[in-house]
Structures are given as structure tokens and as C-alpha cells.
Design an enzyme around this catalytic site. Structure first.
Site, PDB file in Angstrom:
ATOM      1  N   THR A  11     -17.662  -8.067 -27.645  1.00 43.34           N
ATOM      2  CA  THR A  11     -16.906  -7.899 -26.407  1.00 43.34           C
ATOM      3  C   THR A  11     -16.545  -6.435 -26.152  1.00 43.34           C
ATOM      4  O   THR A  11     -16.800  -5.895 -25.079  1.00 43.34           O
ATOM      5  CB  THR A  11     -15.626  -8.749 -26.452  1.00 43.34           C
ATOM      6  OG1 THR A  11     -15.991 -10.129 -26.608  1.00 43.34           O
ATOM      7  CG2 THR A  11     -14.818  -8.581 -25.175  1.00 43.34           C
ATOM      8  N   VAL A  12     -15.943  -5.794 -27.152  1.00 40.10           N
ATOM      9  CA  VAL A  12     -15.489  -4.413 -26.950  1.00 40.10           C
ATOM     10  C   VAL A  12     -16.668  -3.453 -26.932  1.00 40.10           C
ATOM     11  O   VAL A  12     -16.731  -2.548 -26.091  1.00 40.10           O
ATOM     12  CB  VAL A  12     -14.466  -4.014 -28.029  1.00 40.10           C
ATOM     13  CG1 VAL A  12     -14.028  -2.564 -27.828  1.00 40.10           C
ATOM     14  CG2 VAL A  12     -13.256  -4.933 -27.984  1.00 40.10           C
ATOM     15  N   LYS A 100      -8.039  -2.880 -35.918  1.00 39.33           N
ATOM     16  CA  LYS A 100      -6.678  -2.798 -36.441  1.00 39.33           C
ATOM     17  C   LYS A 100      -6.605  -3.057 -37.944  1.00 39.33           C
ATOM     18  O   LYS A 100      -5.799  -2.435 -38.649  1.00 39.33           O
ATOM     19  CB  LYS A 100      -5.765  -3.769 -35.686  1.00 39.33           C
ATOM     20  CG  LYS A 100      -6.100  -5.238 -35.870  1.00 39.33           C
ATOM     21  CD  LYS A 100      -5.300  -6.126 -34.948  1.00 39.33           C
ATOM     22  CE  LYS A 100      -5.803  -6.092 -33.537  1.00 39.33           C
ATOM     23  NZ  LYS A 100      -7.134  -6.709 -33.326  1.00 39.33           N
ATOM     24  N   VAL A 127      -3.945  -0.943 -31.508  1.00 37.45           N
ATOM     25  CA  VAL A 127      -2.610  -1.543 -31.404  1.00 37.45           C
ATOM     26  C   VAL A 127      -2.375  -2.170 -30.036  1.00 37.45           C
ATOM     27  O   VAL A 127      -2.077  -3.356 -29.925  1.00 37.45           O
ATOM     28  CB  VAL A 127      -1.509  -0.505 -31.702  1.00 37.45           C
ATOM     29  CG1 VAL A 127      -0.124  -1.091 -31.447  1.00 37.45           C
ATOM     30  CG2 VAL A 127      -1.614  -0.025 -33.145  1.00 37.45           C
ATOM     31  N   GLY A 129      -4.525  -2.347 -27.384  1.00 35.68           N
ATOM     32  CA  GLY A 129      -5.685  -2.625 -26.541  1.00 35.68           C
ATOM     33  C   GLY A 129      -5.821  -1.524 -25.500  1.00 35.68           C
ATOM     34  O   GLY A 129      -5.964  -0.355 -25.825  1.00 35.68           O
ATOM     35  N   GLY A 182      -9.785 -18.667 -24.047  1.00 36.79           N
ATOM     36  CA  GLY A 182     -10.351 -17.574 -24.823  1.00 36.79           C
ATOM     37  C   GLY A 182      -9.337 -16.608 -25.388  1.00 36.79           C
ATOM     38  O   GLY A 182      -9.702 -15.562 -25.931  1.00 36.79           O
ATOM     39  N   ASP A 197      -2.102 -10.595 -36.959  1.00 33.12           N
ATOM     40  CA  ASP A 197      -2.489  -9.542 -36.019  1.00 33.12           C
ATOM     41  C   ASP A 197      -1.330  -8.577 -35.779  1.00 33.12           C
ATOM     42  O   ASP A 197      -1.489  -7.353 -35.844  1.00 33.12           O
ATOM     43  CB  ASP A 197      -2.944 -10.189 -34.706  1.00 33.12           C
ATOM     44  CG  ASP A 197      -3.249  -9.176 -33.614  1.00 33.12           C
ATOM     45  OD1 ASP A 197      -4.316  -8.553 -33.664  1.00 33.12           O
ATOM     46  OD2 ASP A 197      -2.404  -9.015 -32.700  1.00 33.12           O
ATOM     47  N   LYS A 201      -0.625  -4.410 -36.756  1.00 29.68           N
ATOM     48  CA  LYS A 201      -0.251  -3.436 -35.729  1.00 29.68           C
ATOM     49  C   LYS A 201       1.057  -2.721 -36.057  1.00 29.68           C
ATOM     50  O   LYS A 201       1.172  -1.505 -35.856  1.00 29.68           O
ATOM     51  CB  LYS A 201      -0.169  -4.130 -34.371  1.00 29.68           C
ATOM     52  CG  LYS A 201      -1.534  -4.591 -33.857  1.00 29.68           C
ATOM     53  CD  LYS A 201      -1.419  -5.410 -32.584  1.00 29.68           C
ATOM     54  CE  LYS A 201      -2.796  -5.833 -32.076  1.00 29.68           C
ATOM     55  NZ  LYS A 201      -2.708  -6.685 -30.856  1.00 29.68           N
ATOM     56  N   GLY A 299      -8.591  -7.638 -23.704  1.00 25.71           N
ATOM     57  CA  GLY A 299      -9.518  -7.668 -22.579  1.00 25.71           C
ATOM     58  C   GLY A 299     -10.638  -6.677 -22.794  1.00 25.71           C
ATOM     59  O   GLY A 299     -10.438  -5.582 -23.324  1.00 25.71           O
TER      60      GLY A 299
END
Length: 410
Positions: A11-12, A100, A127, A129, A182, A197, A201, A299
């Protein structure tokens, strides 16, 4: 011309390629030179992809090409990302990552390598996004001594808690909805709902703020599995919202406490109004006071935009960034960081009466609810350690502790 390689085309990674192409002119202007992607490293088969010519499945191809100036790592996890990133830095290339877990575990080591080799190791997207937090902390707040950080840094759990509050959903229904959209992993959502998660961070933010490496395994961490609709409703009656908060605080004596836990946030606090998938981090500086960074924490394109911004910074400013973006290596501690500051706590006991609650926790507790066979009350001014002792006493007496929530200080 600056030539870069992307490691991982998920995705990224695909978002980074899209951002670089869509905004090529403005990126080139800001970087001071055109920026082009020469390689994408991924072990999967992309032979039918329109950009098939860019794909390689061996990082040695990248490391042996002297034209590659910077490497973008978007694989995630530690294997093989750690080896790839370390190798790229050692070879004298800038590295930008959104990973991360990598930064939280090996950040100090990789920063030291970057400084030694005269390159950059940047990780803005790790951290917040797409929401900037790393750069403002080490640049814009450079004149401040930071004493406290507290934030909502996981959009999935914040979305779930919002649905539980607005639509009376229980935890299971809110999780299924988050998975269907998602926001949460369908097979194993534990990284989000169990606070892992957020743990990574806050380790990164604490390391940056306090100047030495804080390891995720030393951060007391509790997710939102025990939060019920009843907890959220009773919190609202007291003028508060329930949020998963990652926080770190440095005392006047230099001691540091940090944790990830669901907390009761007074409505007057800015974090109480942060809903859905949005993130917000409050940073307290001695000169500036409180400042809040707010935005979407995930995102494809928002995260990719933060990655590309780091690429621009690396190409434009080089290793001098690490005059301020740096922390010292340190060893993990034994056990967990404790919090000795007294606070008010919300406690919900199952299969318990008011009399049982007062017998176990003291006559001075303030009862909030005794319906459904549960005793819910406020316990004033106790440390986390003392609360743990009282909860252990209750369990030994056969009483189940349904949930506890610390009040955030106003």
C-alpha cells in the site's frame, strides 16, 4: 537527478511511486533536482505490471548500483527490513522508512550509522502516518524541553471507540466493522486492539523527546478489549470520553514513565473530541506550552506523502538533519516503566455488590452504578501499583475485574 529505490510494493510503497509521479514537478523543485525511481524491490511476481522493468527481487542489485542515492523502505516488520535498511545506510545511501517496528526497536543504532556514514535515516511516517509529528518535535520545538507527550496514535481503535459511543456497538461488532472497512487486520487485529501499534509509536516519540532509546517491550501496554458500552456510557455521564492513550512523562528528577492504556478523557481536553480514524498528539514544552498535532494517521497517499517529504529533506539537507533528529543508544531495562503519580481510576467489578466493592477497595470509593450484577465506582488518588494490588486482592476473593480506566489529569 536523484535516483531512488523502493523496498516493498504494498500500500505505502505503491503510494510513494504514485506521489513521486503525480507531483514530480513540485517535488523536483523542492528537492533541488528531479527525483526518479529506478528500482522497486519485491519478492513477488510483477512481470505483468506496467512498471515491470523497475522490479528486482534482490537488494544486491540496488546496493551495487552507484546511481541510487536514497532507499525507501515500506516492507514493514523486522525481517528482512532491518538487514536491508542497515545495509543501505552502511553503503552510504539515505534511507526513509514508514516502519514503526523497525524504528522503535533499532532506531538509535540506525541513527548512529547514518551519522557515521554522513547520510540520513528519516521516519516521519512511522508515527503519524500523513500527520507530521517527528519533524515539528525536533525542529520547530527545538528550543523547548519536552516534559510530556500524550496522544491518540492508532486510528483503528479510535474508530472502534467512536462507533461504540455513537451507535452502542459492542467491542466485537465494532471490530468486525473496522475489519470490513480495511482499518483492522482480518486474521490478527491484535497489533491495533491490544495496543502494540501504539506501544511502538510512543517508544519512538519518547526516545526523540527524552534523548535516549526506549524499547517497546518495557512500555506497560493494555488495549481496548475490556472496554464495554457500559464503560463508555458511564464515562459520558461523568463528562468524559474513553480513548486509547499512548503517553510519556518526564519528572523533574529525570525519571520517565510511559504507557499505553485506555483512559477517561475530560471533555474539556482536546483529545476527547478526536473521533473516527483521526489521530492527535499533545506535546508539552516548557516554552511553548501545549501544542496538538492532528490529522489522519493512515491511508495510502497521506502516508506516502510523508515518506516523500522525508526523501526531499534527505536530498536537500543531508546528514545535518541529525544535529537535532537523534537519540542515544541504551539498553532495555528489566521489566516495565512504572508510574508513581497518584490518579483517579474508574473500576468495574463483575459479580460484585456495593458492599463487596467497599470491603475490597475501601469505604471511601464513590459508587457510580450497581446494575447488572456489577459494582462500578471511582477510586481516588491511587498509583497504578496500588490499583494493581487492590485488583489482585479482588481476584483472590473470586471477584472478576471487568475493567479499570485511569482519569487523565485536566
Amino acid at each position: 537527478m536523484a535516483t531512488i529505490a523502493i523496498l516493498g510494493y504494498g500500500t505505502v510503497g505503491s503510494g510513494v511511486l504514485e506521489v513521486l509521479r503525480r507531483n514530480a514537478a513540485s517535488i523536483g523543485r523542492r528537492a533541488g533536482q528531479p527525483v526518479t525511481v529506478k528500482y522497486i524491490c519485491d519478492i513477488r511476481d510483477f512481470s505483468s505490471h506496467p512498471d515491470a522493468a523497475l522490479f528486482v527481487n534482490n537488494i544486491d542489485v540496488i546496493l551495487s548500483d552507484p546511481e541510487v542515492t536514497a532507499v525507501v523502505e515500506t516492507i514493514g516488520g523486522l525481517k528482512p527490513a532491518y538487514f536491508y535498511v542497515k545495509s543501505a545506510l552502511e553503503s552510504g545511501r539515505h534511507v526513509v522508512t514508514s516502519n514503526k517496528e523497525l524504528v522503535a526497536t533499532h532506531g538509535a543504532e540506525l541513527l548512529a550509522i547514518a551519522r557515521r556514514r554522513g547520510v540520513c535515516f528519516l521516519f516521519e511516517a512511522s508515527v503519524g502516518g500523513g500527520t507530521p509529528i517527528i519533524t515539528p518535535m525536533h525542529q520547530c520545538m527545538a528550543a523547548n524541553v519536552i516534559s510530556e507527550i500524550a496522544g491518540i496514535v492508532n486510528g483503528t481503535t479510535n474508530f472502534m471507540l467512536t462507533k461504540m459511543a455513537r451507535e452502542n456497538m459492542d467491542f466485537g461488532a465494532a471490530l468486525k466493522l473496522a475489519q470490513s472497512l480495511g482499518y483492522a487486520e482480518t486474521i490478527d487485529p491484535s497489533a491495533d486492539v491490544d495496543g502494540i501499534d501504539a506501544q511502538r509509536k510512543i517508544s519512538i516519540l519518547a526516545s526523540l523527546a527524552f534523548g535516549r532509546h526506549f524499547f517497546p517491550q518495557n512500555v506497560p501496554t493494555r488495549g481496548i478489549r475490556d472496554v464495554s458500552v457500559k464503560d463508555i456510557a458511564l464515562a459520558a455521564r461523568q463528562g468524559a470520553a474513553v480513548r486509547l492513550i499512548a503517553w510519556a512523562r518526564r519528572g523533574d528528577d529525570g525519571s520517565v514513565a510511559l504507557a499505553v492504556e485506555p483512559m477517561l478523557i475530560p471533555r474539556e481536553n482536546q483529545l476527547a473530541g478526536v473521533e473516527d480514524v483521526f489521530n492527535a498528539v499533545l506535546v508539552k514544552g516548557d516554552m511553548l506550552g501545549d501544542v496538538v498535532f492532528y490529522g489522519k494517521g493512515a491511508g495510502k497517499l497521506p502516508t506516502a506523502s510523508a515518506v516523500v517529504a522525508d526523501v526531499i529533506d534527505a536530498l536537500k539537507n543531508g546528514v545535518k538533519i541529525h544535529d537535532s533528529l537523534f537519540w542515544q543508544e541504551s539498553a532495555p531495562i528489566e521489566g516495565l516503566y512504572g508510574d508513581s503519580t497518584p490518579a483517579d481510576h474508574y473500576v468495574r467489578l463483575e459479580n460484585a455488590t456495593e458492599a463487596v466493592a467497599k470491603d475490597l477497595f475501601g469505604q471511601q470509593i464513590e459508587m457510580l452504578d450497581t446494575s447488572d450484577g456489577e459494582a462500578v465506582f471511582t477510586l481516588r488518588g491511587v498509583t497504578s501499583g496500588r490499583l494493581a494490588e487492590l485488583c489482585a486482592k479482588a481476584r483472590a476473593a473470586g471477584v472478576r475485574v471487568g475493567n479499570t480506566l485511569k482519569w487523565m489529569a485536566e
